[in-house]
Design a protein around this motif. Structure first.
Motif, PDB file in Angstrom:
ATOM      1  N   CYS A   1      -3.455 -15.648   0.395  1.00  0.00           N
ATOM      2  CA  CYS A   1      -3.792 -14.467   1.477  1.00  0.00           C
ATOM      3  C   CYS A   1      -5.490 -14.493   1.525  1.00  0.00           C
ATOM      4  O   CYS A   1      -6.270 -14.808   0.754  1.00  0.00           O
ATOM      5  N   SER A   2      -5.839 -13.999   2.941  1.00  0.00           N
ATOM      6  CA  SER A   2      -7.210 -13.749   3.271  1.00  0.00           C
ATOM      7  C   SER A   2      -7.966 -12.885   2.615  1.00  0.00           C
ATOM      8  O   SER A   2      -9.188 -12.866   2.532  1.00  0.00           O
ATOM      9  N   GLY A   3      -7.361 -11.683   1.946  1.00  0.00           N
ATOM     10  CA  GLY A   3      -7.837 -10.598   1.486  1.00  0.00           C
ATOM     11  C   GLY A   3      -6.887  -9.996   0.586  1.00  0.00           C
ATOM     12  O   GLY A   3      -5.703 -10.052   0.573  1.00  0.00           O
ATOM     13  N   VAL A   4      -7.711  -9.075  -0.303  1.00  0.00           N
ATOM     14  CA  VAL A   4      -6.532  -8.213  -1.119  1.00  0.00           C
ATOM     15  C   VAL A   4      -7.176  -6.794  -0.778  1.00  0.00           C
ATOM     16  O   VAL A   4      -8.420  -6.507  -0.581  1.00  0.00           O
ATOM     17  N   LEU A   5      -6.278  -5.796  -0.685  1.00  0.00           N
ATOM     18  CA  LEU A   5      -6.703  -4.149  -0.443  1.00  0.00           C
ATOM     19  C   LEU A   5      -6.589  -3.476  -1.754  1.00  0.00           C
ATOM     20  O   LEU A   5      -5.664  -3.399  -2.366  1.00  0.00           O
ATOM     21  N   MET A   6      -7.959  -2.999  -2.183  1.00  0.00           N
ATOM     22  CA  MET A   6      -7.844  -2.792  -3.522  1.00  0.00           C
ATOM     23  C   MET A   6      -8.155  -1.086  -3.703  1.00  0.00           C
ATOM     24  O   MET A   6      -9.257  -0.728  -3.448  1.00  0.00           O
ATOM     25  N   LEU A   7      -7.157  -0.482  -4.107  1.00  0.00           N
ATOM     26  CA  LEU A   7      -7.146   1.023  -4.488  1.00  0.00           C
ATOM     27  C   LEU A   7      -8.231   0.944  -5.869  1.00  0.00           C
ATOM     28  O   LEU A   7      -8.124   0.294  -6.624  1.00  0.00           O
TER      29      LEU A   7
ATOM     30  N   MET B   1      -2.693 -11.793   6.005  1.00  0.00           N
ATOM     31  CA  MET B   1      -2.006 -11.075   5.027  1.00  0.00           C
ATOM     32  C   MET B   1      -3.330 -10.430   4.133  1.00  0.00           C
ATOM     33  O   MET B   1      -3.996 -11.013   3.762  1.00  0.00           O
ATOM     34  N   MET B   2      -3.195  -9.031   3.748  1.00  0.00           N
ATOM     35  CA  MET B   2      -4.143  -8.224   2.702  1.00  0.00           C
ATOM     36  C   MET B   2      -3.152  -7.490   2.024  1.00  0.00           C
ATOM     37  O   MET B   2      -2.874  -6.410   2.039  1.00  0.00           O
ATOM     38  N   PRO B   3      -2.588  -8.011   1.020  1.00  0.00           N
ATOM     39  CA  PRO B   3      -1.688  -7.128   0.035  1.00  0.00           C
ATOM     40  C   PRO B   3      -2.499  -6.240  -0.924  1.00  0.00           C
ATOM     41  O   PRO B   3      -3.579  -6.600  -1.361  1.00  0.00           O
ATOM     42  N   GLY B   4      -1.992  -4.949  -1.095  1.00  0.00           N
ATOM     43  CA  GLY B   4      -2.497  -4.402  -2.129  1.00  0.00           C
ATOM     44  C   GLY B   4      -2.360  -4.396  -3.311  1.00  0.00           C
ATOM     45  O   GLY B   4      -1.163  -4.891  -3.940  1.00  0.00           O
ATOM     46  N   THR B   5      -3.419  -4.617  -4.272  1.00  0.00           N
ATOM     47  CA  THR B   5      -3.455  -5.036  -5.587  1.00  0.00           C
ATOM     48  C   THR B   5      -3.984  -4.232  -6.539  1.00  0.00           C
ATOM     49  O   THR B   5      -4.181  -4.380  -7.637  1.00  0.00           O
ATOM     50  N   GLY B   6      -4.526  -2.997  -6.113  1.00  0.00           N
ATOM     51  CA  GLY B   6      -5.328  -1.897  -6.786  1.00  0.00           C
ATOM     52  C   GLY B   6      -4.293  -1.165  -7.535  1.00  0.00           C
ATOM     53  O   GLY B   6      -3.440  -0.542  -7.062  1.00  0.00           O
ATOM     54  N   CYS B   7      -4.317  -1.133  -8.937  1.00  0.00           N
ATOM     55  CA  CYS B   7      -3.420  -0.320  -9.974  1.00  0.00           C
ATOM     56  C   CYS B   7      -4.389   0.410 -10.924  1.00  0.00           C
ATOM     57  O   CYS B   7      -5.459   0.159 -10.892  1.00  0.00           O
ATOM     58  N   CYS B   8      -3.640   1.117 -11.791  1.00  0.00           N
ATOM     59  CA  CYS B   8      -4.226   1.929 -12.730  1.00  0.00           C
ATOM     60  C   CYS B   8      -4.599   1.080 -13.763  1.00  0.00           C
ATOM     61  O   CYS B   8      -5.487   1.308 -14.559  1.00  0.00           O
TER      62      CYS B   8
ATOM     63  N   GLY C   1       1.047  -1.222   0.015  1.00  0.00           N
ATOM     64  CA  GLY C   1      -0.040   0.138  -0.094  1.00  0.00           C
ATOM     65  C   GLY C   1       0.904   1.203  -0.231  1.00  0.00           C
ATOM     66  O   GLY C   1       1.640   1.272  -0.548  1.00  0.00           O
ATOM     67  N   THR C   2       0.389   2.432   0.509  1.00  0.00           N
ATOM     68  CA  THR C   2       1.035   3.482   0.520  1.00  0.00           C
ATOM     69  C   THR C   2       2.452   3.496   1.182  1.00  0.00           C
ATOM     70  O   THR C   2       3.335   4.158   0.816  1.00  0.00           O
ATOM     71  N   THR C   3       2.528   3.018   2.538  1.00  0.00           N
ATOM     72  CA  THR C   3       3.423   3.091   3.172  1.00  0.00           C
ATOM     73  C   THR C   3       4.376   2.096   2.652  1.00  0.00           C
ATOM     74  O   THR C   3       5.703   2.275   2.991  1.00  0.00           O
TER      75      THR C   3
END
Length: 297
Positions: free
Chosen positions: A98-104, A74-81, A44-46
Protein backbone atom coordinates in the motif's frame (compact mmCIF):
# COMPACT_ATOMS: atom_id res chain seq x y z
CA UNK A 1 1.23 13.58 -8.36
CA UNK A 2 1.34 10.18 -6.69
CA UNK A 3 -0.94 7.19 -7.05
CA UNK A 4 -2.90 8.45 -4.04
CA UNK A 5 -3.69 11.92 -5.33
CA UNK A 6 -7.26 12.36 -6.54
CA UNK A 7 -10.32 10.74 -4.95
CA UNK A 8 -10.22 7.82 -2.56
CA UNK A 9 -13.34 5.89 -1.58
CA UNK A 10 -13.58 4.77 2.07
CA UNK A 11 -14.96 1.49 0.82
CA UNK A 12 -17.99 -0.04 2.54
CA UNK A 13 -17.56 -3.36 4.34
CA UNK A 14 -20.10 -6.07 3.38
CA UNK A 15 -21.22 -8.77 5.80
CA UNK A 16 -22.68 -12.24 5.47
CA UNK A 17 -25.66 -13.62 7.37
CA UNK A 18 -23.40 -14.23 10.38
CA UNK A 19 -22.09 -10.62 10.22
CA UNK A 20 -18.63 -11.82 9.24
CA UNK A 21 -16.97 -9.67 6.57
CA UNK A 22 -17.64 -10.93 3.05
CA UNK A 23 -14.43 -10.76 0.99
CA UNK A 24 -16.16 -11.62 -2.30
CA UNK A 25 -18.52 -8.65 -2.15
CA UNK A 26 -15.69 -6.49 -0.81
CA UNK A 27 -13.42 -7.25 -3.77
CA UNK A 28 -16.28 -6.73 -6.23
CA UNK A 29 -17.01 -3.26 -4.87
CA UNK A 30 -13.32 -2.42 -4.76
CA UNK A 31 -12.90 -3.39 -8.40
CA UNK A 32 -15.95 -1.34 -9.44
CA UNK A 33 -14.61 1.72 -7.64
CA UNK A 34 -11.07 1.36 -8.93
CA UNK A 35 -12.28 0.85 -12.49
CA UNK A 36 -13.67 4.39 -12.24
CA UNK A 37 -10.19 5.72 -11.44
CA UNK A 38 -10.69 5.95 -7.68
CA UNK A 39 -8.27 4.90 -4.99
CA UNK A 40 -9.39 3.12 -1.83
CA UNK A 41 -9.23 4.08 1.84
CA UNK A 42 -10.55 0.95 3.57
CA UNK A 43 -11.14 0.51 7.30
CA UNK A 44 -11.99 4.09 8.21
CA UNK A 45 -15.26 5.45 9.54
CA UNK A 46 -17.39 4.53 6.51
CA UNK A 47 -15.91 1.02 6.42
CA UNK A 48 -17.09 0.50 10.00
CA UNK A 49 -13.40 0.15 10.70
CA UNK A 50 -13.71 0.35 14.46
CA UNK A 51 -16.23 -2.48 14.37
CA UNK A 52 -13.68 -4.76 12.69
CA UNK A 53 -10.93 -6.73 14.38
CA UNK A 54 -7.29 -6.48 13.37
CA UNK A 55 -7.48 -9.96 11.88
CA UNK A 56 -10.58 -9.10 9.85
CA UNK A 57 -8.96 -5.99 8.40
CA UNK A 58 -5.80 -7.88 7.50
CA UNK A 59 -7.81 -10.64 5.84
CA UNK A 60 -9.80 -8.13 3.76
CA UNK A 61 -6.62 -6.38 2.64
CA UNK A 62 -5.20 -9.79 1.72
CA UNK A 63 -8.32 -10.44 -0.38
CA UNK A 64 -7.73 -7.20 -2.33
CA UNK A 65 -4.12 -8.16 -2.91
CA UNK A 66 -4.94 -11.70 -3.98
CA UNK A 67 -7.50 -10.33 -6.43
CA UNK A 68 -4.69 -8.43 -8.12
CA UNK A 69 -5.99 -4.94 -7.31
CA UNK A 70 -3.45 -2.13 -7.26
CA UNK A 71 -2.35 -1.60 -3.65
CA UNK A 72 -0.41 1.43 -4.81
CA UNK A 73 -3.78 3.19 -4.91
CA UNK A 74 -4.78 2.13 -1.39
CA UNK A 75 -4.55 3.96 1.96
CA UNK A 76 -5.98 1.60 4.61
CA UNK A 77 -6.92 2.94 8.02
CA UNK A 78 -4.52 1.63 10.67
CA UNK A 79 -4.99 3.95 13.65
CA UNK A 80 -6.28 2.12 16.73
CA UNK A 81 -6.45 2.77 20.46
CA UNK A 82 -3.95 -0.03 21.10
CA UNK A 83 -0.43 0.78 19.96
CA UNK A 84 0.34 -2.80 18.99
CA UNK A 85 -2.78 -3.00 16.81
CA UNK A 86 -1.73 0.13 14.91
CA UNK A 87 1.73 -1.34 14.40
CA UNK A 88 0.43 -4.68 13.12
CA UNK A 89 -1.99 -3.08 10.68
CA UNK A 90 0.53 -0.53 9.43
CA UNK A 91 3.25 -3.11 8.93
CA UNK A 92 0.82 -5.39 7.10
CA UNK A 93 -0.26 -2.56 4.79
CA UNK A 94 3.36 -1.80 3.94
CA UNK A 95 4.12 -5.47 3.33
CA UNK A 96 1.13 -5.68 1.00
CA UNK A 97 2.43 -2.75 -1.05
CA UNK A 98 0.00 0.00 0.00
CA UNK A 99 1.21 3.51 -0.81
CA UNK A 100 0.14 4.88 2.54
CA UNK A 101 -1.82 4.34 5.74
CA UNK A 102 -4.47 6.60 7.24
CA UNK A 103 -3.90 6.91 10.97
CA UNK A 104 -6.36 8.10 13.57
CA UNK A 105 -4.82 9.18 16.87
CA UNK A 106 -5.49 6.88 19.84
CA UNK A 107 -8.94 8.18 20.62
CA UNK A 108 -10.18 6.66 23.87
CA UNK A 109 -8.43 9.02 26.29
CA UNK A 110 -9.75 12.52 25.55
CA UNK A 111 -7.38 14.79 27.48
CA UNK A 112 -4.01 13.64 26.19
CA UNK A 113 -1.27 16.17 25.56
CA UNK A 114 0.50 17.02 22.33
CA UNK A 115 3.54 15.21 23.73
CA UNK A 116 1.42 12.11 24.23
CA UNK A 117 0.08 12.21 20.69
CA UNK A 118 3.54 12.75 19.26
CA UNK A 119 4.80 9.77 21.24
CA UNK A 120 1.94 7.58 19.98
CA UNK A 121 2.56 8.32 16.30
CA UNK A 122 6.32 8.17 16.80
CA UNK A 123 6.18 4.78 18.48
CA UNK A 124 4.14 3.28 15.63
CA UNK A 125 6.53 4.63 13.01
CA UNK A 126 9.59 3.38 14.84
CA UNK A 127 8.14 -0.06 15.56
CA UNK A 128 7.07 -0.58 11.95
CA UNK A 129 10.63 0.40 11.06
CA UNK A 130 10.15 0.28 7.30
CA UNK A 131 11.39 3.00 4.97
CA UNK A 132 8.38 2.38 2.71
CA UNK A 133 5.89 3.52 5.37
CA UNK A 134 3.93 6.66 4.45
CA UNK A 135 1.58 8.03 7.12
CA UNK A 136 -1.46 10.19 6.44
CA UNK A 137 -2.92 11.62 9.63
CA UNK A 138 -6.69 11.44 10.14
CA UNK A 139 -8.13 14.65 11.62
CA UNK A 140 -11.75 14.01 12.60
CA UNK A 141 -12.27 15.86 15.88
CA UNK A 142 -16.06 15.57 15.88
CA UNK A 143 -15.75 11.77 16.02
CA UNK A 144 -12.43 11.12 17.75
CA UNK A 145 -12.52 14.16 20.06
CA UNK A 146 -8.74 14.29 19.49
CA UNK A 147 -7.77 17.08 17.07
CA UNK A 148 -4.51 17.02 15.15
CA UNK A 149 -3.16 20.55 15.30
CA UNK A 150 -0.53 22.44 13.34
CA UNK A 151 2.08 22.21 16.10
CA UNK A 152 1.84 18.41 16.23
CA UNK A 153 2.09 18.16 12.45
CA UNK A 154 5.14 20.41 12.46
CA UNK A 155 6.85 18.18 15.03
CA UNK A 156 6.04 15.00 13.13
CA UNK A 157 7.27 16.44 9.83
CA UNK A 158 10.53 17.49 11.46
CA UNK A 159 11.04 14.11 13.12
CA UNK A 160 9.86 11.92 10.23
CA UNK A 161 10.39 13.73 6.93
CA UNK A 162 9.17 11.65 4.02
CA UNK A 163 7.23 9.35 6.34
CA UNK A 164 4.48 11.63 7.61
CA UNK A 165 3.28 12.98 4.28
CA UNK A 166 -0.36 14.08 4.47
CA UNK A 167 -3.68 14.34 6.24
CA UNK A 168 -7.37 13.70 5.72
CA UNK A 169 -9.37 16.55 7.23
CA UNK A 170 -12.91 15.49 8.08
CA UNK A 171 -13.54 18.48 10.32
CA UNK A 172 -15.45 20.38 7.61
CA UNK A 173 -13.36 23.44 8.52
CA UNK A 174 -12.20 24.93 5.22
CA UNK A 175 -9.99 27.50 6.93
CA UNK A 176 -8.04 24.70 8.62
CA UNK A 177 -7.50 22.87 5.32
CA UNK A 178 -6.35 26.02 3.54
CA UNK A 179 -4.05 26.86 6.43
CA UNK A 180 -2.48 23.40 6.32
CA UNK A 181 -1.85 23.68 2.58
CA UNK A 182 -0.16 27.04 3.05
CA UNK A 183 1.78 26.19 6.21
CA UNK A 184 3.21 22.90 4.95
CA UNK A 185 4.00 23.00 1.21
CA UNK A 186 4.10 19.50 -0.23
CA UNK A 187 2.04 18.10 2.65
CA UNK A 188 -0.90 16.33 1.01
CA UNK A 189 -4.21 17.59 2.34
CA UNK A 190 -7.35 15.64 1.43
CA UNK A 191 -10.76 17.17 2.00
CA UNK A 192 -13.06 14.82 3.88
CA UNK A 193 -16.12 16.10 2.05
CA UNK A 194 -16.98 16.70 -1.59
CA UNK A 195 -18.46 20.04 -0.52
CA UNK A 196 -14.94 21.47 -0.31
CA UNK A 197 -13.15 19.88 -3.26
CA UNK A 198 -12.85 23.06 -5.33
CA UNK A 199 -11.57 25.44 -2.64
CA UNK A 200 -9.17 22.85 -1.26
CA UNK A 201 -7.77 22.09 -4.71
CA UNK A 202 -7.34 25.83 -5.32
CA UNK A 203 -5.40 26.06 -2.06
CA UNK A 204 -3.03 23.28 -3.16
CA UNK A 205 -4.81 20.22 -1.81
CA UNK A 206 -4.28 16.65 -3.02
CA UNK A 207 -7.89 15.57 -3.47
CA UNK A 208 -10.82 14.17 -1.53
CA UNK A 209 -11.59 11.14 0.63
CA UNK A 210 -15.36 11.04 1.00
CA UNK A 211 -17.81 8.36 2.13
CA UNK A 212 -20.06 9.28 -0.76
CA UNK A 213 -17.41 8.23 -3.27
CA UNK A 214 -18.85 4.75 -2.78
CA UNK A 215 -21.77 5.78 -4.96
CA UNK A 216 -20.81 9.05 -6.72
CA UNK A 217 -17.03 9.03 -6.87
CA UNK A 218 -16.70 9.54 -10.61
CA UNK A 219 -18.25 13.01 -10.32
CA UNK A 220 -15.83 13.90 -7.53
CA UNK A 221 -12.88 12.70 -9.56
CA UNK A 222 -14.02 14.77 -12.53
CA UNK A 223 -13.86 17.89 -10.37
CA UNK A 224 -10.48 17.02 -8.86
CA UNK A 225 -9.10 16.55 -12.35
CA UNK A 226 -10.90 19.56 -13.81
CA UNK A 227 -10.77 22.10 -10.98
CA UNK A 228 -9.09 24.64 -13.25
CA UNK A 229 -11.73 24.27 -15.97
CA UNK A 230 -14.49 26.75 -16.76
CA UNK A 231 -17.18 24.31 -15.58
CA UNK A 232 -15.61 23.66 -12.17
CA UNK A 233 -18.01 25.90 -10.24
CA UNK A 234 -21.01 24.09 -11.75
CA UNK A 235 -19.50 20.69 -10.91
CA UNK A 236 -18.92 21.84 -7.33
CA UNK A 237 -22.52 23.08 -7.06
CA UNK A 238 -23.80 19.72 -8.27
CA UNK A 239 -21.75 17.88 -5.66
CA UNK A 240 -23.01 20.19 -2.94
CA UNK A 241 -26.61 19.38 -3.90
CA UNK A 242 -25.82 15.68 -3.83
CA UNK A 243 -24.10 15.99 -0.44
CA UNK A 244 -27.09 17.81 0.99
CA UNK A 245 -29.31 14.87 0.07
CA UNK A 246 -27.00 12.35 1.72
CA UNK A 247 -26.56 14.42 4.87
CA UNK A 248 -30.24 13.96 5.64
CA UNK A 249 -29.75 10.21 6.11
CA UNK A 250 -27.78 7.87 8.43
CA UNK A 251 -24.81 7.78 6.08
CA UNK A 252 -23.40 4.26 6.25
CA UNK A 253 -26.83 2.61 6.18
CA UNK A 254 -27.86 4.87 3.30
CA UNK A 255 -24.75 4.10 1.28
CA UNK A 256 -25.27 0.39 1.81
CA UNK A 257 -28.93 0.64 0.78
CA UNK A 258 -27.97 2.41 -2.45
CA UNK A 259 -25.26 -0.19 -3.10
CA UNK A 260 -27.82 -2.97 -2.57
CA UNK A 261 -30.12 -1.33 -5.11
CA UNK A 262 -27.32 -0.70 -7.62
CA UNK A 263 -26.02 -4.27 -7.43
CA UNK A 264 -29.35 -6.05 -6.94
CA UNK A 265 -27.79 -7.71 -3.88
CA UNK A 266 -29.86 -7.27 -0.71
CA UNK A 267 -26.94 -8.51 1.41
CA UNK A 268 -25.31 -5.13 1.06
CA UNK A 269 -27.90 -3.69 3.46
CA UNK A 270 -26.31 -5.42 6.46
CA UNK A 271 -24.47 -3.29 9.02
CA UNK A 272 -22.83 -4.38 12.25
CA UNK A 273 -24.43 -3.38 15.53
CA UNK A 274 -24.68 -0.86 17.03
CA UNK A 275 -25.55 0.52 13.57
CA UNK A 276 -28.94 -0.37 12.10
CA UNK A 277 -30.08 -0.63 8.52
CA UNK A 278 -32.09 1.98 6.65
CA UNK A 279 -35.88 1.46 6.91
CA UNK A 280 -37.67 0.66 3.65
CA UNK A 281 -39.61 3.92 3.64
CA UNK A 282 -36.38 5.86 4.06
CA UNK A 283 -34.88 4.00 1.10
CA UNK A 284 -37.70 5.17 -1.12
CA UNK A 285 -37.30 8.72 0.17
CA UNK A 286 -33.55 8.60 -0.45
CA UNK A 287 -33.93 7.38 -4.02
CA UNK A 288 -36.48 10.10 -4.75
CA UNK A 289 -34.18 12.76 -3.33
CA UNK A 290 -31.20 11.48 -5.30
CA UNK A 291 -33.29 11.49 -8.47
CA UNK A 292 -34.23 15.11 -7.78
CA UNK A 293 -30.56 16.12 -8.00
CA UNK A 294 -29.88 13.99 -11.08
CA UNK A 295 -28.23 11.01 -9.39
CA UNK A 296 -29.93 7.79 -10.46
CA UNK A 297 -29.57 4.12 -9.42
Amino acid sequence: MTSLDGVLAPILTPYGDDLAPDPVRFVALARWLMDQGLGLAPFGTTSEGNSLSVEEKMALLDALAEAGLDRGRMMPGTGCCALTDSVRLSAHAVARGCSGVLMLPPFYYKTVSEDGLFAAFSEVIQRVGDSRLRVYLYHFPQQSQIPIGHALIERLLAAYPGVVVGLKDSSGDLSNMVSLCRAFPGFKVFAGTERLILPVMRAGGAGCISANANIHGAAMLALVRGWRDAGAEAMQAGLEGFRAVMEGMPLIAALKAVTAIRTGDAGWRRVRPPLVGLPVDKEAELLARLKSVGVLF
